[in-house]
Design a protein around this motif. Sequence first.
Motif, mmCIF file in Angstrom:
data_model
loop_
_atom_site.group_PDB
_atom_site.id
_atom_site.type_symbol
_atom_site.label_atom_id
_atom_site.label_comp_id
_atom_site.label_asym_id
_atom_site.label_seq_id
_atom_site.Cartn_x
_atom_site.Cartn_y
_atom_site.Cartn_z
ATOM 1 N N LEU A 19 0.817 -1.214 0.000
ATOM 2 C CA LEU A 19 0.000 0.000 0.000
ATOM 3 C C LEU A 19 0.847 1.259 0.000
ATOM 4 N N LEU A 20 2.023 1.214 0.613
ATOM 5 C CA LEU A 20 2.925 2.373 0.557
ATOM 6 C C LEU A 20 3.364 2.642 -0.885
ATOM 7 N N LEU A 21 3.676 1.576 -1.617
ATOM 8 C CA LEU A 21 4.049 1.741 -3.025
ATOM 9 C C LEU A 21 2.876 2.274 -3.841
ATOM 10 N N LEU A 22 1.694 1.744 -3.613
ATOM 11 C CA LEU A 22 0.534 2.176 -4.387
ATOM 12 C C LEU A 22 0.164 3.623 -4.090
ATOM 13 N N TRP A 23 0.255 4.027 -2.825
ATOM 14 C CA TRP A 23 -0.056 5.418 -2.500
ATOM 15 C C TRP A 23 1.016 6.364 -3.023
ATOM 16 N N ALA A 24 2.256 5.903 -3.087
ATOM 17 C CA ALA A 24 3.308 6.719 -3.701
ATOM 18 C C ALA A 24 2.998 6.934 -5.179
ATOM 19 N N VAL A 25 2.498 5.898 -5.842
ATOM 20 C CA VAL A 25 2.113 6.012 -7.248
ATOM 21 C C VAL A 25 0.950 6.992 -7.400
ATOM 22 N N VAL A 26 -0.028 6.903 -6.509
ATOM 23 C CA VAL A 26 -1.160 7.834 -6.562
ATOM 24 C C VAL A 26 -0.678 9.280 -6.455
ATOM 25 N N GLY A 27 0.184 9.530 -5.473
ATOM 26 C CA GLY A 27 0.702 10.882 -5.304
ATOM 27 C C GLY A 27 1.475 11.365 -6.520
ATOM 28 N N TRP A 28 2.287 10.473 -7.078
ATOM 29 C CA TRP A 28 3.087 10.809 -8.259
ATOM 30 C C TRP A 28 2.177 11.094 -9.451
ATOM 31 N N TRP A 29 1.179 10.244 -9.649
ATOM 32 C CA TRP A 29 0.261 10.388 -10.766
ATOM 33 C C TRP A 29 -0.499 11.711 -10.693
ATOM 34 N N LEU A 30 -0.947 12.064 -9.490
ATOM 35 C CA LEU A 30 -1.666 13.322 -9.313
ATOM 36 C C LEU A 30 -0.732 14.522 -9.490
ATOM 37 N N ALA A 31 0.501 14.368 -9.053
ATOM 38 C CA ALA A 31 1.457 15.471 -9.155
ATOM 39 C C ALA A 31 1.749 15.831 -10.607
ATOM 40 N N VAL A 32 1.734 14.833 -11.482
ATOM 41 C CA VAL A 32 2.009 15.099 -12.907
ATOM 42 C C VAL A 32 0.712 15.217 -13.703
ATOM 43 N N ASP A 33 -0.400 15.324 -12.982
ATOM 44 C CA ASP A 33 -1.710 15.531 -13.604
ATOM 45 C C ASP A 33 -2.071 14.403 -14.571
ATOM 46 N N GLY A 34 -1.623 13.193 -14.250
ATOM 47 C CA GLY A 34 -1.956 12.043 -15.078
ATOM 48 C C GLY A 34 -1.260 12.016 -16.418
ATOM 49 N N GLU A 35 -0.238 12.831 -16.590
ATOM 50 C CA GLU A 35 0.493 12.884 -17.867
ATOM 51 C C GLU A 35 1.998 12.837 -17.607
ATOM 52 N N PRO A 36 2.506 11.695 -17.160
ATOM 53 C CA PRO A 36 3.940 11.583 -16.864
ATOM 54 C C PRO A 36 4.777 11.556 -18.139
ATOM 55 N N SER A 37 6.025 11.933 -17.998
ATOM 56 C CA SER A 37 6.961 11.801 -19.106
ATOM 57 C C SER A 37 7.288 10.325 -19.310
ATOM 58 N N GLY A 38 8.065 10.043 -20.354
ATOM 59 C CA GLY A 38 8.408 8.647 -20.618
ATOM 60 C C GLY A 38 9.161 8.003 -19.478
ATOM 61 N N GLY A 39 10.142 8.721 -18.921
ATOM 62 C CA GLY A 39 10.906 8.184 -17.804
ATOM 63 C C GLY A 39 10.062 8.026 -16.559
ATOM 64 N N GLU A 40 9.183 8.993 -16.295
ATOM 65 C CA GLU A 40 8.297 8.895 -15.137
ATOM 66 C C GLU A 40 7.320 7.738 -15.287
#
Length: 208
Positions: A84-105
């Motif tokens: 769950l820590l990994l999944l919530w980190a992904v949620v935070g990351w996804w929201l931070a990039v507004d659902g449009e991450p770069s290729g590396g992200e």
Amino acid sequence: MLTFSAGAVNAWGFLSLGGVFTSVVTANSALIGVGLGGADPTLGGLAAVAVLCYVLGAAAAGRAAGHAHRGGRPHRTDFLLLELLLLWAVVGWWLAVDGEPSGGERTAILGAVAAAMGCQNAGVRVAMGAQLPTAYLTGLLTGAVTDAVTDRRVQWRVPVTMTLLIAGAAAATLLERLLPQAAPLLPALLVTAAWLTVHARTGVRRAS
């Protein structure tokens, strides 16, 4: 909850993170071969990242659950905390990039989600037994069909598990189409609910 979340993670990963799966190692291994054969090197590279991170997550969770087992703890749920820590980190990351991450992200997010699924599968195997998988069903289905044919014994938990996985994938697909920024929230919330449920039951048993 874990099986439903596994379906959701695999569907979302396939749709949003490059067309590979987060826990289907067999399919990803074939995609690595596709990349090595020159048909789609990018897809093969993403599949390799998913497999490697899955292995790392499985190793971490297996160690955590195995350590709890040797310590005699009745509920070995450290692997759920890791997941769950990994999944919530992904949620935070996804929201931070507004659902449009770069290729590396996107690749890094894929790795984190694959590691989370490795945590889940390995942890369930150690804590609940090898006969209760939540995300890899080929062996489970094969065993159920074989038992039905040879012993005339129907394992009803197998179609239930498959139905939950399919339902989770369908739910994540709908969410990804309607609210793509919120799609990774579904598996994170489900795994958190599973972890809280186990701890609540543990508290009740200790109180009694």
